[in-house]
Design an enzyme around this catalytic site. Structure first.
Site, PDB file in Angstrom:
ATOM      1  N   TYR A  33       0.732  -1.477   0.144  1.00 32.66           N
ATOM      2  CA  TYR A  33       0.213  -0.092  -0.045  1.00 32.66           C
ATOM      3  C   TYR A  33       0.949   1.126   0.026  1.00 32.66           C
ATOM      4  CZ  TYR A  33       1.025   1.038   4.927  1.00 32.66           C
ATOM      5  OH  TYR A  33       1.509   1.267   6.147  1.00 32.66           O
ATOM      6  N   ARG A  52       8.193   3.802  -4.698  1.00 29.33           N
ATOM      7  CA  ARG A  52       8.083   2.981  -3.393  1.00 29.33           C
ATOM      8  C   ARG A  52       7.198   1.934  -3.869  1.00 29.33           C
ATOM      9  NH1 ARG A  52       7.434   5.347   2.247  1.00 29.33           N
ATOM     10  NH2 ARG A  52       5.466   5.302   1.524  1.00 29.33           N
ATOM     11  N   ARG A 100      -7.854 -20.262  -1.475  1.00 30.54           N
ATOM     12  CA  ARG A 100      -6.960 -20.343  -0.519  1.00 30.54           C
ATOM     13  C   ARG A 100      -5.641 -21.226  -0.743  1.00 30.54           C
ATOM     14  NH1 ARG A 100      -5.269 -21.121   4.465  1.00 30.54           N
ATOM     15  NH2 ARG A 100      -4.667 -19.573   5.896  1.00 30.54           N
ATOM     16  N   HIS A 102      -1.134 -20.977   0.343  1.00 30.77           N
ATOM     17  CA  HIS A 102      -0.152 -20.170   0.865  1.00 30.77           C
ATOM     18  C   HIS A 102       0.688 -19.667  -0.474  1.00 30.77           C
ATOM     19  CE1 HIS A 102      -1.422 -21.500   4.720  1.00 30.77           C
ATOM     20  NE2 HIS A 102      -0.423 -20.628   5.087  1.00 30.77           N
ATOM     21  N   LYS A 147       6.525  -1.908   1.998  1.00 30.91           N
ATOM     22  CA  LYS A 147       5.392  -1.405   2.605  1.00 30.91           C
ATOM     23  C   LYS A 147       4.360  -2.487   2.291  1.00 30.91           C
ATOM     24  CE  LYS A 147       3.097   3.107   3.258  1.00 30.91           C
ATOM     25  NZ  LYS A 147       3.601   3.393   4.669  1.00 30.91           N
ATOM     26  N   GLU A 180      12.362   2.172  14.116  1.00 25.82           N
ATOM     27  CA  GLU A 180      11.272   3.341  13.435  1.00 25.82           C
ATOM     28  C   GLU A 180      10.163   3.398  14.424  1.00 25.82           C
ATOM     29  OE1 GLU A 180      10.243   2.524   9.533  1.00 25.82           O
ATOM     30  OE2 GLU A 180       9.829   0.418   9.907  1.00 25.82           O
ATOM     31  N   LEU A 205      11.303   0.926   6.957  1.00 29.72           N
ATOM     32  CA  LEU A 205      10.657   1.487   5.770  1.00 29.72           C
ATOM     33  C   LEU A 205      11.533   2.857   5.323  1.00 29.72           C
ATOM     34  CD1 LEU A 205       8.278   0.909   3.706  1.00 29.72           C
ATOM     35  CD2 LEU A 205       7.246   2.622   4.923  1.00 29.72           C
TER      36      LEU A 205
END
Ligand SMILES: Cc1ncc(COP(=O)(O)O)c(C=O)c1O
Length: 287
Positions: A33, A52, A100, A102, A147, A180, A205
């Site tokens: 995101y 990014r 579903r 993995h 991210k 961070e 990040l």
């Protein structure tokens, strides 16, 4: 005022916007995101955020949902439709919908979602008065440079901060060094007047605000040292602050039980904040 979300090619009323139950974002947090701030209807550091986003997608072997110009066009359109003058646009890309399992599936279409929110950033008391932070162990995974939408540890940390009456939690690695915040990068002005923020690496990040502020500081002749520092060094610092797209440069006036400096935002922090606010309102050019 009607508020829209963008979901997979459609502008949908925000309240009715949804994705499939087998979306891998929902099942596995298999997505990335970005959050971009908007001031005067204009996105701040849009290029940096899209750069990014591309790095995050690459790191996870995910396809880009759309070309860069089309993505940018949709972001602008949603901001215009929702008449956001000041606020944020949130953009999320997941690997898509698949039974579903993995293992990363192949040949599926990524899901793209965007929402906006109005926020009156610049009038927030915390920008002028500063905030308190707490320190907590960093329990996140080893790829914090991506991210990713998997933010459970960050949510736990922020909740703990809130419970302690603090704005943010600074996460601390196994060597006692600050990585961070849960949603921000950390900076200090040390006893010997070095402006420090942790070096890039998989532990943090790479904040777009961090990048811009490093550039602005250097243009003003202020040296930035990209180096890790310990909690002790932070507790003894002259000034401290955090940066992020939504908190801009927020001064820190207390770390756990230790008051920073005189307990008010430091003078370098205030100058940097002013320059950054000018930059984000389009009043200041940078390289
Ligand atoms: C963990 C983390 N670090 C740093 C940042 C700051 O990044 P940016 O300045 O690009 O908002 C964020 C932003 O949300 C974050 O979630």
């Amino acid at each position: 005022l009607a508020r829209y979300a963008y979901v997979d090619g459609r502008y949908t009323p925000h309240d009715a916007a949804s994705v499939h139950v087998e979306d891998r974002g929902f099942q596995f947090a298999d997505g990335v995101y970005e959050v971009v701030s908007i001031i005067g209807g204009r996105m701040i550091d849009m290029q940096g955020h899209i750069d990014r986003l591309e790095r995050s997608l690459d790191a996870l072997d995910m396809a880009a949902p759309l070309s860069r110009p089309v993505l940018t066009m949709i972001m602008r359109e949603l901001i215009a439709r929702n008449r956001v003058d000041e606020g944020i646009i949130y953009l999320q890309v997941t690997r898509g919908v698949a039974p579903r399992d993995h293992k990363f599936p192949t040949g599926i279409k990524p899901t793209l979602v965007m929402t906006t929110k109005r926020v009156d950033f610049r009038n927030q008391k915390r920008l002028s008065e500063g905030v308190k932070v707490i320190t907590i162990p960093d329990i996140r995974w080893a790829r914090c440079d991506i991210k990713a939408i998997s933010l459970l540890a960050n949510c736990m940390g922020k909740t703990q901060a809130s419970g302690a009456g603090a704005y943010e939690a600074w996460q601390v690695d196994a060597e006692g060094r600050i990585t961070e915040g849960t949603s921000s990068n950390v900076w200090i002005l040390t006893r010997d007047n070095k402006l420090k923020t942790r070096m890039l690496g998989p532990e943090i990040l790479r904040g777009v605000t961090r990048d811009s502020l490093i550039r602005i500081a250097r243009e003003e002749g202020i040296e930035v040292v990209e180096e890790a520092f310990t909690v002790e060094e932070a507790r003894e610092c002259r000034e401290a602050f955090v940066t992020s797209a939504t908190s801009f440069l927020t001064p820190v006036v207390q770390i756990d039980d230790t008051v920073v400096g005189n307990g008010v935002p430091g003078s370098l922090s205030c100058r940097l904040q002013r320059w950054y606010l000018d930059y984000s309102s389009g009043l200041r050019e940078t390289a």
